[in-house]
Scaffold this motif. Structure first.
Motif, PDB file in Angstrom:
ATOM      1  N   ILE A   1     -13.396   9.684  41.949  1.00 43.06           N
ATOM      2  CA  ILE A   1     -14.654  10.295  41.532  1.00 43.06           C
ATOM      3  C   ILE A   1     -14.529  11.810  41.573  1.00 43.06           C
ATOM      4  N   HIS A   2     -15.033  12.465  40.537  1.00 40.32           N
ATOM      5  CA  HIS A   2     -15.006  13.927  40.486  1.00 40.32           C
ATOM      6  C   HIS A   2     -15.959  14.494  41.537  1.00 40.32           C
ATOM      7  N   VAL A   3     -15.511  15.513  42.240  1.00 38.34           N
ATOM      8  CA  VAL A   3     -16.284  16.086  43.337  1.00 38.34           C
ATOM      9  C   VAL A   3     -17.646  16.591  42.866  1.00 38.34           C
ATOM     10  N   TRP A   4     -17.726  17.071  41.635  1.00 35.37           N
ATOM     11  CA  TRP A   4     -19.014  17.608  41.172  1.00 35.37           C
ATOM     12  C   TRP A   4     -20.023  16.483  40.927  1.00 35.37           C
ATOM     13  N   ASP A   5     -19.562  15.343  40.415  1.00 30.86           N
ATOM     14  CA  ASP A   5     -20.455  14.185  40.320  1.00 30.86           C
ATOM     15  C   ASP A   5     -20.910  13.743  41.703  1.00 30.86           C
ATOM     16  N   LEU A   6     -20.011  13.807  42.670  1.00 25.11           N
ATOM     17  CA  LEU A   6     -20.354  13.382  44.027  1.00 25.11           C
ATOM     18  C   LEU A   6     -21.457  14.248  44.619  1.00 25.11           C
ATOM     19  N   VAL A   7     -21.333  15.564  44.511  1.00 28.02           N
ATOM     20  CA  VAL A   7     -22.362  16.410  45.122  1.00 28.02           C
ATOM     21  C   VAL A   7     -23.688  16.281  44.377  1.00 28.02           C
ATOM     22  N   GLN A   8     -23.636  15.964  43.090  1.00 28.55           N
ATOM     23  CA  GLN A   8     -24.889  15.714  42.374  1.00 28.55           C
ATOM     24  C   GLN A   8     -25.595  14.471  42.915  1.00 28.55           C
ATOM     25  N   ALA A   9     -24.825  13.480  43.353  1.00 27.80           N
ATOM     26  CA  ALA A   9     -25.434  12.302  43.982  1.00 27.80           C
ATOM     27  C   ALA A   9     -26.162  12.690  45.267  1.00 27.80           C
ATOM     28  N   HIS A  10     -25.607  13.647  46.007  1.00 23.83           N
ATOM     29  CA  HIS A  10     -26.287  14.130  47.218  1.00 23.83           C
ATOM     30  C   HIS A  10     -27.613  14.804  46.876  1.00 23.83           C
ATOM     31  N   LEU A  11     -27.606  15.606  45.821  1.00 27.91           N
ATOM     32  CA  LEU A  11     -28.860  16.237  45.395  1.00 27.91           C
ATOM     33  C   LEU A  11     -29.899  15.185  45.028  1.00 27.91           C
ATOM     34  N   LYS A  12     -29.468  14.165  44.313  1.00 26.04           N
ATOM     35  CA  LYS A  12     -30.384  13.089  43.938  1.00 26.04           C
ATOM     36  C   LYS A  12     -30.916  12.365  45.174  1.00 26.04           C
ATOM     37  N   ALA A  13     -30.041  12.161  46.177  1.00 31.85           N
ATOM     38  CA  ALA A  13     -30.470  11.504  47.409  1.00 31.85           C
ATOM     39  C   ALA A  13     -31.521  12.332  48.128  1.00 31.85           C
ATOM     40  N   LEU A  14     -31.307  13.640  48.177  1.00 30.98           N
ATOM     41  CA  LEU A  14     -32.267  14.525  48.826  1.00 30.98           C
ATOM     42  C   LEU A  14     -33.612  14.494  48.100  1.00 30.98           C
ATOM     43  N   GLN A  15     -33.564  14.567  46.793  1.00 31.17           N
ATOM     44  CA  GLN A  15     -34.799  14.527  46.012  1.00 31.17           C
ATOM     45  C   GLN A  15     -35.540  13.221  46.216  1.00 31.17           C
ATOM     46  N   ARG A  16     -34.806  12.132  46.272  1.00 29.78           N
ATOM     47  CA  ARG A  16     -35.434  10.820  46.459  1.00 29.78           C
ATOM     48  C   ARG A  16     -36.137  10.734  47.799  1.00 29.78           C
ATOM     49  N   MET A  17     -35.499  11.195  48.878  1.00 31.83           N
ATOM     50  CA  MET A  17     -36.128  11.138  50.191  1.00 31.83           C
ATOM     51  C   MET A  17     -37.343  12.046  50.268  1.00 31.83           C
ATOM     52  N   ARG A  18     -37.231  13.241  49.711  1.00 29.11           N
ATOM     53  CA  ARG A  18     -38.379  14.158  49.717  1.00 29.11           C
ATOM     54  C   ARG A  18     -39.564  13.578  48.957  1.00 29.11           C
ATOM     55  N   ALA A  19     -39.282  12.725  47.972  1.00 28.92           N
ATOM     56  CA  ALA A  19     -40.350  12.092  47.188  1.00 28.92           C
ATOM     57  C   ALA A  19     -40.894  10.835  47.851  1.00 28.92           C
ATOM     58  N   GLY A  20     -40.399  10.502  49.056  1.00 28.56           N
ATOM     59  CA  GLY A  20     -40.912   9.358  49.791  1.00 28.56           C
ATOM     60  C   GLY A  20     -40.018   8.144  49.809  1.00 28.56           C
ATOM     61  N   GLY A  21     -38.823   8.241  49.229  1.00 29.21           N
ATOM     62  CA  GLY A  21     -37.899   7.115  49.242  1.00 29.21           C
ATOM     63  C   GLY A  21     -37.396   6.814  50.643  1.00 29.21           C
ATOM     64  N   GLY A  22     -37.124   5.546  50.899  1.00 29.16           N
ATOM     65  CA  GLY A  22     -36.677   5.124  52.218  1.00 29.16           C
ATOM     66  C   GLY A  22     -35.184   5.282  52.413  1.00 29.16           C
ATOM     67  N   SER A  23     -34.723   4.869  53.588  1.00 30.03           N
ATOM     68  CA  SER A  23     -33.312   4.988  53.940  1.00 30.03           C
ATOM     69  C   SER A  23     -32.454   4.081  53.060  1.00 30.03           C
ATOM     70  N   LEU A  24     -31.208   4.499  52.858  1.00 29.44           N
ATOM     71  CA  LEU A  24     -30.360   3.826  51.867  1.00 29.44           C
ATOM     72  C   LEU A  24     -28.896   4.088  52.185  1.00 29.44           C
ATOM     73  N   ALA A  25     -28.053   3.084  51.942  1.00 35.38           N
ATOM     74  CA  ALA A  25     -26.599   3.264  51.919  1.00 35.38           C
ATOM     75  C   ALA A  25     -26.131   2.886  50.529  1.00 35.38           C
ATOM     76  N   ALA A  26     -25.362   3.790  49.879  1.00 34.87           N
ATOM     77  CA  ALA A  26     -24.992   3.551  48.483  1.00 34.87           C
ATOM     78  C   ALA A  26     -23.571   4.025  48.217  1.00 34.87           C
ATOM     79  N   ASN A  27     -22.899   3.294  47.337  1.00 29.24           N
ATOM     80  CA  ASN A  27     -21.548   3.667  46.912  1.00 29.24           C
ATOM     81  C   ASN A  27     -21.573   4.842  45.952  1.00 29.24           C
ATOM     82  N   CYS A  28     -20.542   5.691  46.053  1.00 30.49           N
ATOM     83  CA  CYS A  28     -20.333   6.766  45.072  1.00 30.49           C
ATOM     84  C   CYS A  28     -18.940   6.620  44.489  1.00 30.49           C
ATOM     85  N   GLY A  29     -18.867   6.015  43.354  1.00 30.22           N
ATOM     86  CA  GLY A  29     -17.617   5.825  42.625  1.00 30.22           C
ATOM     87  C   GLY A  29     -17.970   5.523  41.185  1.00 30.22           C
TER      88      GLY A  29
END
Length: 330
Positions: free
Chosen positions: A225-253
């Motif tokens: 996985i390209h590192v830039w796609d990976l860090v974008q997944a982190h941004l999406k995770a942060l946005q999701r939690m700030r919007a009220g999303g619950g805890s999650l474990a997810a693959n990045c590949g």
């Protein structure tokens, strides 16, 4: 509010800092610089040099900055090293993560993104893309140390006002598309980095560890996985939690794998020259094949990869290696 990035001078952490700044976030970094670099940290970030297990320093950071989220990269990552030094890995990856989580809870930090790993899966029972629901059976202290931290996060989220996302990375490679940072650690063991350095003549040869795995060509198969796609997944995770999303474990590949020999051939094709390869015995702790099923990250995070191309990943890694050569960083 600000985001605290632990290990922000390291390979993935430095990319995360740039991605957060690009997104308009205020960023604070803590790194003891054992393997990371001060120069790799974006100048817009506020930097503290130190250890995440230093409770007094963490209190200072939380008192001096309005932080609502932690993205946790600090840790040790080399599987064979973890087999040789399991207690060191349990200390740095698990014990210190526990200290960080405790500091976060005491400071009332509500959101936490954790840099986990596909090593929590070990070798899957079936050689096909793995989902997050399969049995977790790490085969190295590295994988176990990360799984222990996931368990601590799960239990902490059950007891406190605390939401986490654990992203299970597959094999991260490449460099910032803008050329601001890349994998710079001396002696790094990442296959694509080592192959690129060898192609450029900065290493005499590259070793292939094991040719008798139950895979099509006998070498290990991984999802890159390209590192830039990976860090974008982190941004999406942060946005999701700030919007009220619950805890999650997810693959990045990306959901498809390449063998070691296929990667080496791809590096030859992109660079346009051959290089020396030696063959050695298997390394301890290396599963035969681990490929992600990224469906959950795409569905829950709204993550859409932009760099799902092995040749493109290799090209960005080669560009960064050339940058290091020009800087005389070898």
């Amino acid at each position: 509010m600000a985001v605290l990035v632990t290990g922000g001078g390291g390979y993935i952490g430095s990319h995360m800092v740039w991605a957060l700044i690009d997104a308009g976030e205020e960023v604070v970094v803590i790194d003891r610089l054992s393997t990371g670099f001060r120069w790799a940290i974006a100048p817009e970030a506020r930097f503290y040099e130190g250890d995440i297990a230093d409770a007094a320093l963490m209190r200072q950071i939380f008192s001096e900055n309005e932080i609502d989220a932690i993205i946790h990269f600090a840790g040790s990552v080399v599987v064979p090293d973890s087999v040789a030094d399991p207690l060191g890995y349990y200390d740095n990856n698990t014990v210190k993560s526990r200290s960080l989580i405790e500091s976060a809870v005491k400071a009332g930090i509500p959101y936490f993104v954790f840099s986990s790993t596909a090593a929590v899966y070990g070798t899957p029972d079936v050689l096909e893309p793995v989902t997050e629901s399969v049995n977790l059976k790490p085969e190295s202290p590295y994988g176990s140390s990360k799984l222990m931290t996931e368990i601590m996060l799960r239990d902490t989220a059950s007891a406190h006002a605390f939401t986490y996302t654990a992203l299970r990375y597959f094999n991260v490679a490449g460099a910032d598309p803008a050329g601001r940072c890349g994998q710079s650690t001396a002696g790094a063991t990442h296959l694509i980095k080592v192959a690129c350095a060898t192609a450029l003549g900065m290493r005499p040869s590259i070793s292939v560890f094991g040719t008798d795995y139950p895979t099509p060509d006998g070498t290990c198969v991984r999802d890159y996985i390209h590192v830039w796609d990976l860090v974008q997944a982190h941004l999406k995770a942060l946005q999701r939690m700030r919007a009220g999303g619950g805890s999650l474990a997810a693959n990045c590949g990306y959901g498809r794998g390449f063998s070691v020999l296929e990667v080496l051939d791809a590096v030859r094709n992109v660079h346009g020259s051959d290089f020396a390869v030696s063959f050695s015995e298997r390394r301890p702790g290396d599963p035969a094949m681990v490929v992600a099923d990224p469906s959950l990250a795409k569905e829950e995070l709204g993550w859409v990869p932009q760099h799902d191309d092995l040749a493109g990943i290799i090209r960005s890694a080669l560009d960064w290696e050339l940058h290091l050569v020009r800087k005389n960083s070898y």
